[in-house]
Enzyme design. Structure first.
Site, short mmCIF file in Angstrom:
data_model
loop_
_atom_site.label_atom_id
_atom_site.label_comp_id
_atom_site.label_asym_id
_atom_site.label_seq_id
_atom_site.Cartn_x
_atom_site.Cartn_y
_atom_site.Cartn_z
N LYS A 53 0.89 -1.35 0.09
CA LYS A 53 0.04 -0.03 0.02
C LYS A 53 0.78 1.35 0.02
O LYS A 53 0.68 2.27 -0.79
CB LYS A 53 -0.91 -0.02 1.26
CG LYS A 53 -2.05 -0.98 1.09
CD LYS A 53 -2.82 -1.09 2.51
CE LYS A 53 -3.98 -2.38 2.19
NZ LYS A 53 -4.72 -2.64 3.34
N GLN A 97 -4.53 -1.55 9.67
CA GLN A 97 -4.77 -2.82 9.07
C GLN A 97 -5.17 -3.87 9.91
O GLN A 97 -4.79 -3.83 11.16
CB GLN A 97 -3.09 -3.19 8.51
CG GLN A 97 -3.22 -4.57 7.94
CD GLN A 97 -3.71 -4.56 6.78
OE1 GLN A 97 -3.74 -3.37 5.84
NE2 GLN A 97 -4.03 -5.74 6.06
N ASP A 120 -10.96 3.51 4.52
CA ASP A 120 -11.27 1.94 4.24
C ASP A 120 -12.76 1.71 4.34
O ASP A 120 -13.46 0.75 4.14
CB ASP A 120 -10.77 1.14 5.55
CG ASP A 120 -9.76 0.33 5.07
OD1 ASP A 120 -9.42 0.01 4.15
OD2 ASP A 120 -8.70 0.18 6.06
N1 GUN Z 1 -7.66 -6.77 6.15
C1 GUN Z 1 -8.02 -7.37 5.30
N2 GUN Z 1 -8.47 -6.29 4.24
C2 GUN Z 1 -8.36 -5.36 4.67
C3 GUN Z 1 -8.74 -4.04 4.29
O1 GUN Z 1 -9.27 -3.72 3.35
N3 GUN Z 1 -8.55 -2.87 5.15
C4 GUN Z 1 -7.69 -2.89 6.21
N4 GUN Z 1 -7.31 -1.91 6.89
N5 GUN Z 1 -7.30 -4.15 6.80
C5 GUN Z 1 -7.61 -5.23 5.89
#
Ligand code: GUN
Length: 294
Positions: A53, A97, A120
């Site tokens: 990311k 995350q 998110d």
């Molecule tokens: N863990 C698995 N998918 C995601 C996501 O799209 N965003 C975040 N923050 N954590 C995740």
């Protein structure tokens, strides 16, 4: 033989467009989108996701701020970091995350993020906005799935959509998005009876259960569009690691009209959509019009 929906190509083109509008935002307004990614602990898969990311954000011309915190971080320490990032005018998007270690309440952390920086789309306010049809932030993976579906099918109105999986990250927001597109939506899950029959009614089947190759070709309606969200690591007889989806790709390929592969389908769309949401957040937080990207 089904058409293979190439998420790699689609996401590259989306990232290029974001890079372009980001460059104009910087030239014309002096604003550089900033994405803060927070990782608590050292889960190897999460480390890879967060690193990627950051890399993609850099490449798109964003500021990328990464916070790697030890697994012993307390909830209060994490909340205090979120508070700082909420105040920081260089940061437009905040991503924590998931999953978080057990001693930290996920919902408390997510809901501490300023809703306008919640790229998110997990904050209650953005969940509510999605369900009621107001503008907000949509979770990245379902948003990516919807972009692929619309690119392939155009208008989704009236189609039978079955979402297998009811997670807050994928299943539930995916269902809300499909409903907004006027699909007839069914959410199936581990307790669903006659799952095969439910899947066979789907014009659109979104598989997001996290169980390797659980959905065979026999469960698929001929000509259906299949979106496979699963990313499962499995080992073959020789002990080699391989990534597979929730759908048995080989058998599905013979029946479906179109299908996303794993890897190279939904996966690369998630980060592209995160960049999209962060670009939009940078514009909205500065009262600047959002350039149309698609
Ligand atoms: N863990 C698995 N998918 C995601 C996501 O799209 N965003 C975040 N923050 N954590 C995740």
């Amino acid at each position: 033989m089904a058409i293979i929906i190439d998420g790699k190509v689609f996401s590259e083109s989306l990232r290029k467009k974001i890079q372009k509008v980001t460059a104009s935002l910087k030239d014309q307004q002096g604003i550089k989108p900033g994405l803060a990614a927070v990782l608590v602990g050292a889960d190897p898969a999460s480390e890879v996701y967060v690193r990627n990311k950051g890399r993609r954000a850099d490449k798109a011309g964003f500021n990328s701020f990464q916070y790697k915190l030890p697994v012993t971080t307390t909830e209060d320490e994490l909340l205090s970091l979120i508070g700082q990032l909420n105040q920081d005018s260089q940061v437009h998007g905040i991503l924590v995350q998931l999953p978080l270690p057990d001693h930290i309440a996920e919902s408390k952390v997510i809901n501490a993020i300023h809703p306008e920086k919640d790229v998110d789309g997990f904050h209650y306010e953005n969940v509510g906005r999605l369900v009621t049809g107001e503008e907000g932030y949509v979770p990245c993976t379902p948003l990516g799935c919807l972009m692929l579906l619309k690119h392939h099918l155009g208008n989704l109105s009236g189609l039978n959509a079955v979402v297998v999986g009811r997670s807050n990250i994928v299943g539930k927001p995916m269902a809300a998005l499909l409903l907004k597109e006027s699909c007839t939506v069914t959410i199936a899950h581990s307790r669903t009876r006659n799952l095969a029959d439910v899947c066979r009614r789907a014009d659109i089947l979104v598989a997001a259960v996290g169980r390797p190759e659980m959905i065979p070709g026999e469960w698929i309606k001929p000509g259906a569009t299949i979106i496979d969200v699963g990313i499962n690591r499995v080992y073959d007889a020789q002990g080699n690691k391989r990534l597979v989806g929730d759908v048995d790709f080989e058998s599905a390929l013979k029946v479906a009209g179109a299908i996303t592969p794993v890897p190279g389908g939904v996966g690369p769309m998630t980060i592209a959509c995160l960049l999209h949401n962060t670009y939009v957040a940078a514009c909205r937080l500065n009262d600047v019009p959002v350039a149309r990207i698609e």
